[in-house]
Design a protein around this motif. Structure first.
Motif, PDB file in Angstrom:
ATOM      1  N   SER A 160      58.684 -38.210 -50.851  1.00 57.63           N
ATOM      2  CA  SER A 160      59.783 -39.061 -50.364  1.00 57.63           C
ATOM      3  C   SER A 160      59.392 -39.886 -49.133  1.00 57.63           C
ATOM      4  CB  SER A 160      61.003 -38.206 -50.027  1.00 57.63           C
ATOM      5  OG  SER A 160      60.705 -37.368 -48.915  1.00 57.63           O
ATOM      6  N   ILE A 161      58.321 -39.489 -48.444  1.00 56.19           N
ATOM      7  CA  ILE A 161      57.955 -40.231 -47.223  1.00 56.19           C
ATOM      8  C   ILE A 161      56.678 -41.056 -47.391  1.00 56.19           C
ATOM      9  CG2 ILE A 161      59.160 -38.632 -45.672  1.00 56.19           C
ATOM     10  CD1 ILE A 161      56.420 -37.444 -44.941  1.00 56.19           C
ATOM     11  N   VAL A 162      56.035 -40.950 -48.553  1.00 53.88           N
ATOM     12  CA  VAL A 162      54.818 -41.730 -48.804  1.00 53.88           C
ATOM     13  C   VAL A 162      55.145 -43.224 -48.809  1.00 53.88           C
ATOM     14  CG1 VAL A 162      53.186 -42.318 -50.662  1.00 53.88           C
ATOM     15  CG2 VAL A 162      53.525 -39.941 -50.009  1.00 53.88           C
ATOM     16  N   GLY A 163      54.237 -44.036 -48.258  1.00 55.84           N
ATOM     17  CA  GLY A 163      54.444 -45.491 -48.281  1.00 55.84           C
ATOM     18  C   GLY A 163      53.872 -46.158 -47.053  1.00 55.84           C
ATOM     19  N   LYS A 164      54.183 -47.440 -46.926  1.00 53.72           N
ATOM     20  CA  LYS A 164      53.704 -48.223 -45.776  1.00 53.72           C
ATOM     21  C   LYS A 164      54.849 -48.403 -44.783  1.00 53.72           C
ATOM     22  CE  LYS A 164      50.020 -50.775 -48.134  1.00 53.72           C
ATOM     23  NZ  LYS A 164      48.948 -49.983 -47.536  1.00 53.72           N
ATOM     24  N   TYR A 165      54.517 -48.263 -43.507  1.00 56.30           N
ATOM     25  CA  TYR A 165      55.498 -48.395 -42.438  1.00 56.30           C
ATOM     26  C   TYR A 165      54.980 -49.406 -41.418  1.00 56.30           C
ATOM     27  CZ  TYR A 165      57.504 -44.022 -44.217  1.00 56.30           C
ATOM     28  OH  TYR A 165      58.085 -43.048 -45.009  1.00 56.30           O
ATOM     29  N   VAL A 166      55.884 -50.249 -40.941  1.00 61.63           N
ATOM     30  CA  VAL A 166      55.469 -51.243 -39.954  1.00 61.63           C
ATOM     31  C   VAL A 166      56.082 -50.888 -38.597  1.00 61.63           C
ATOM     32  CG1 VAL A 166      57.347 -52.889 -40.473  1.00 61.63           C
ATOM     33  CG2 VAL A 166      55.210 -53.729 -39.504  1.00 61.63           C
ATOM     34  N   ILE A 167      55.283 -51.075 -37.530  1.00 62.39           N
ATOM     35  CA  ILE A 167      55.779 -50.819 -36.177  1.00 62.39           C
ATOM     36  C   ILE A 167      56.622 -52.005 -35.738  1.00 62.39           C
ATOM     37  CG2 ILE A 167      55.102 -50.569 -33.740  1.00 62.39           C
ATOM     38  CD1 ILE A 167      52.636 -49.048 -34.627  1.00 62.39           C
ATOM     39  N   LYS A 184      53.076 -43.201 -26.292  1.00 55.87           N
ATOM     40  CA  LYS A 184      53.988 -44.336 -26.415  1.00 55.87           C
ATOM     41  C   LYS A 184      54.778 -44.179 -27.716  1.00 55.87           C
ATOM     42  CE  LYS A 184      54.054 -49.350 -26.206  1.00 55.87           C
ATOM     43  NZ  LYS A 184      53.338 -50.581 -26.476  1.00 55.87           N
ATOM     44  N   LYS A 185      56.094 -44.400 -27.628  1.00 57.16           N
ATOM     45  CA  LYS A 185      56.962 -44.202 -28.796  1.00 57.16           C
ATOM     46  C   LYS A 185      57.208 -45.527 -29.515  1.00 57.16           C
ATOM     47  CE  LYS A 185      59.110 -40.196 -26.693  1.00 57.16           C
ATOM     48  NZ  LYS A 185      60.188 -39.679 -25.883  1.00 57.16           N
ATOM     49  N   HIS A 186      57.093 -45.499 -30.841  1.00 62.07           N
ATOM     50  CA  HIS A 186      57.317 -46.692 -31.660  1.00 62.07           C
ATOM     51  C   HIS A 186      58.298 -46.347 -32.775  1.00 62.07           C
ATOM     52  CE1 HIS A 186      53.429 -48.266 -30.020  1.00 62.07           C
ATOM     53  NE2 HIS A 186      53.039 -47.015 -30.159  1.00 62.07           N
ATOM     54  N   MET A 187      59.234 -47.235 -33.051  1.00 62.75           N
ATOM     55  CA  MET A 187      60.104 -47.062 -34.218  1.00 62.75           C
ATOM     56  C   MET A 187      59.425 -47.719 -35.414  1.00 62.75           C
ATOM     57  SD  MET A 187      62.337 -45.197 -32.957  1.00 62.75           S
ATOM     58  CE  MET A 187      63.336 -44.944 -34.423  1.00 62.75           C
ATOM     59  N   LEU A 188      59.483 -47.057 -36.560  1.00 61.44           N
ATOM     60  CA  LEU A 188      58.844 -47.564 -37.766  1.00 61.44           C
ATOM     61  C   LEU A 188      59.890 -47.967 -38.796  1.00 61.44           C
ATOM     62  CD1 LEU A 188      56.000 -44.938 -38.412  1.00 61.44           C
ATOM     63  CD2 LEU A 188      55.874 -47.023 -37.062  1.00 61.44           C
ATOM     64  N   HIS A 189      59.571 -49.005 -39.578  1.00 56.24           N
ATOM     65  CA  HIS A 189      60.404 -49.405 -40.721  1.00 56.24           C
ATOM     66  C   HIS A 189      59.566 -49.296 -41.972  1.00 56.24           C
ATOM     67  CE1 HIS A 189      63.885 -50.706 -38.567  1.00 56.24           C
ATOM     68  NE2 HIS A 189      63.164 -51.499 -37.780  1.00 56.24           N
ATOM     69  N   LYS A 190      60.114 -48.665 -42.980  1.00 54.76           N
ATOM     70  CA  LYS A 190      59.379 -48.540 -44.237  1.00 54.76           C
ATOM     71  C   LYS A 190      59.399 -49.869 -44.959  1.00 54.76           C
ATOM     72  CE  LYS A 190      58.663 -45.326 -48.022  1.00 54.76           C
ATOM     73  NZ  LYS A 190      59.094 -44.084 -48.667  1.00 54.76           N
ATOM     74  N   LEU A 191      58.237 -50.280 -45.437  1.00 52.68           N
ATOM     75  CA  LEU A 191      58.157 -51.520 -46.209  1.00 52.68           C
ATOM     76  C   LEU A 191      58.524 -51.207 -47.658  1.00 52.68           C
ATOM     77  CD1 LEU A 191      54.790 -53.000 -44.861  1.00 52.68           C
ATOM     78  CD2 LEU A 191      57.094 -53.807 -44.361  1.00 52.68           C
ATOM     79  N   GLU A 192      59.504 -51.929 -48.171  1.00 47.06           N
ATOM     80  CA  GLU A 192      59.908 -51.699 -49.554  1.00 47.06           C
ATOM     81  C   GLU A 192      58.917 -52.386 -50.484  1.00 47.06           C
ATOM     82  OE1 GLU A 192      62.186 -49.559 -50.081  1.00 47.06           O
ATOM     83  OE2 GLU A 192      62.726 -49.461 -47.961  1.00 47.06           O
ATOM     84  N   VAL A 193      58.471 -51.648 -51.460  1.00 49.09           N
ATOM     85  CA  VAL A 193      57.470 -52.200 -52.390  1.00 49.09           C
ATOM     86  C   VAL A 193      58.178 -52.958 -53.503  1.00 49.09           C
ATOM     87  CG1 VAL A 193      55.561 -51.661 -53.944  1.00 49.09           C
ATOM     88  CG2 VAL A 193      55.896 -50.321 -51.869  1.00 49.09           C
TER      89      VAL A 193
END
Length: 434
Positions: free
Chosen positions: A344-351, A425-434
């Motif tokens: 469920s968490i596999v994928g690409k995430y952008v900072i 350093k803390k970063h929020m990530l957004h999952k890239l929808e394929v």
């Protein structure tokens, strides 16, 4: 809690998770508080790092080159304000560029390690000092010499050839005979990549496991970033820089006086954790190093590593915080728990606000994080689940202290993803929808 105890707690919590790689020396008021090796000097032969392990020290070399130049100035073999054309006749703009400009990275000469094909090709090819200088000498200056700071290994290549011409010795021989041996530094020298250096660690990088770092030919780094040393030898060096037996005190002061901004001669002078600090960082082909000298506080921190993902600059500053009684966070032990929702968490995430993409993938039923770091190089670390409840799941990476935290809504959906990098350093990530 006593300082030694606080330092040992920090070291133990990082080392327990395999986050320390290299050798670390911490001293206060001339007394060594900690002097230990961590991880492997050589993974192939299971040789551990110990306090006497030798490491390539990268740009910590520049301080030795500066010392050699100041010694030759004291002996009136040269003057730091001389134009370089005096020693390199015909060098383009050589009448404008001085030895002092090269020492303080204010020469305007383009840095040869910034050329587009350096890391992919030229770094691996052998070169004479003359050939190296020929490769950049006809490039346009980046600014008028003496007007700005611009870090340049090229300037230190010129200093290397000037030392050789004026002393009539090779750079390697000069450094050993006039600096290292008189001080009792018998485990420091110039690594030409051919001569076998007993006790020298191998340099590594990381991709799922330790791997060989990219090969760097050692025929030309020399006075820019070509020396090897040990933490114990560098501690002798630290003491010499305070007492100055091989050069007079006025020249030492000149050497440590910043020219433009915070760069002096082979040293940076700036505030670190709120205290005045004389310091420098080095990295080359799997090795990274940091040397912090809080001269007014009589505190020295030397960290030499042979695993290029180990964030030595951040860790040395964390140690400085402990020494100066400031708060630091400690990593939780990496004790894996069961986590069944890997897919469920596999994928690409952008900072957010950056164009960095992190990738989560599964291999042999293990989760991995692929992430770009210094110089844009990409690394791949195993993710270990360490805590899980209805609100969040926390993962720790192997080899360096990073965290990935998934926060859940009341209905159990992933609401937020946070990445805490090795600099905390803390970063929020957004999952890239394929």
């Amino acid at each position: 809690m006593m300082l030694e105890e606080r330092l040992n707690n920090w070291v133990d919590s990082y080392n327990r998770n395999g986050y320390l790689n290299g050798t670390l020396l911490i001293a206060s008021n001339g007394n060594i508080l900690l002097n230990k090796g961590f991880g492997m000097a050589n993974w192939e032969h299971s040789v551990s790092n110990v306090p006497t392990t030798k490491f390539r020290i990268g740009s910590l070399t520049k301080a030795f080159t500066a010392m050699a130049i100041f010694q030759l100035h004291e002996k009136k073999k040269l003057n730091i304000n001389d134009a370089v054309e005096k020693y390199l006749p015909g060098y383009p703009n050589g009448h404008q560029i001085t030895i002092y400009h090269c020492l303080t990275n204010s020469s305007g000469i383009p840095n040869y390690t910034n050329s587009p094909d350096f890391w992919t090709q030229k770094m691996r090819l052998s070169s004479t000092l003359d050939q190296l200088i020929d490769s950049f000498k006809d490039q346009e200056l980046e600014f008028e010499p003496g007007s700005k700071f611009g870090y340049s290994n090229s300037g230190y290549a010129l200093l290397t050839v000037i030392i050789e011409k004026v002393s009539d010795m090779s750079y390697a021989d000069y450094i050993q005979q006039h600096i290292c041996h008189p001080l009792g530094m018998y485990h420091t020298g110039c690594d030409d990549g051919l001569k076998i250096v007993p006790g020298l660690a191998s340099g590594y990088s990381f991709w799922e496991e330790p791997i060989h770092s990219a090969y760097a030919d050692m025929s030309f780094p020399l006075g820019s970033y070509g020396l090897y040393s040990t933490t114990e030898d560098l501690f002798i060096w630290d003491k010499e820089l305070k007492s100055s037996t091989i050069i007079n005190k006025e020249l030492i002061e000149k050497m440590f006086t910043p020219n433009l901004g915070s760069y002096a001669c082979g040293w940076v002078v700036s505030e670190v954790v709120g205290k005045k600090c004389v310091h420098h960082f080095g990295d080359i082909s799997g090795f990274s190093s940091d040397f912090l000298r809080f001269v007014d506080n009589h505190v020295t921190i030397i960290f030499l590593s042979n695993m290029n993902v180990t964030p030595v600059m951040h860790l040395s500053r964390e140690i400085a915080k402990i020494v100066f009684d400031k708060n630091v966070s400690l990593p939780a032990p990496t004790v894996p728990i069961s986590f069944t929702k890997k897919e469920s968490i596999v994928g690409k995430y952008v900072i957010e606000k950056e164009d960095k993409v992190l990738t989560l993938s599964i291999k042999n039923e293990e989760l991995y994080l692929t992430v770009p770091k210094m110089y844009g190089a990409v690394y791949k670390f195993k993710l270990v689940p360490v805590s899980h409840d209805s609100c969040k799941t926390v993962f720790l990476t192997e080899m360096i202290y990073e965290q990935l935290i998934f926060y859940y809504s009341l209905s159990g959906q992933i609401e937020n993803v946070q990445y805490v990098d090795c600099f905390e350093k803390k970063h929020m990530l957004h999952k890239l929808e394929v």
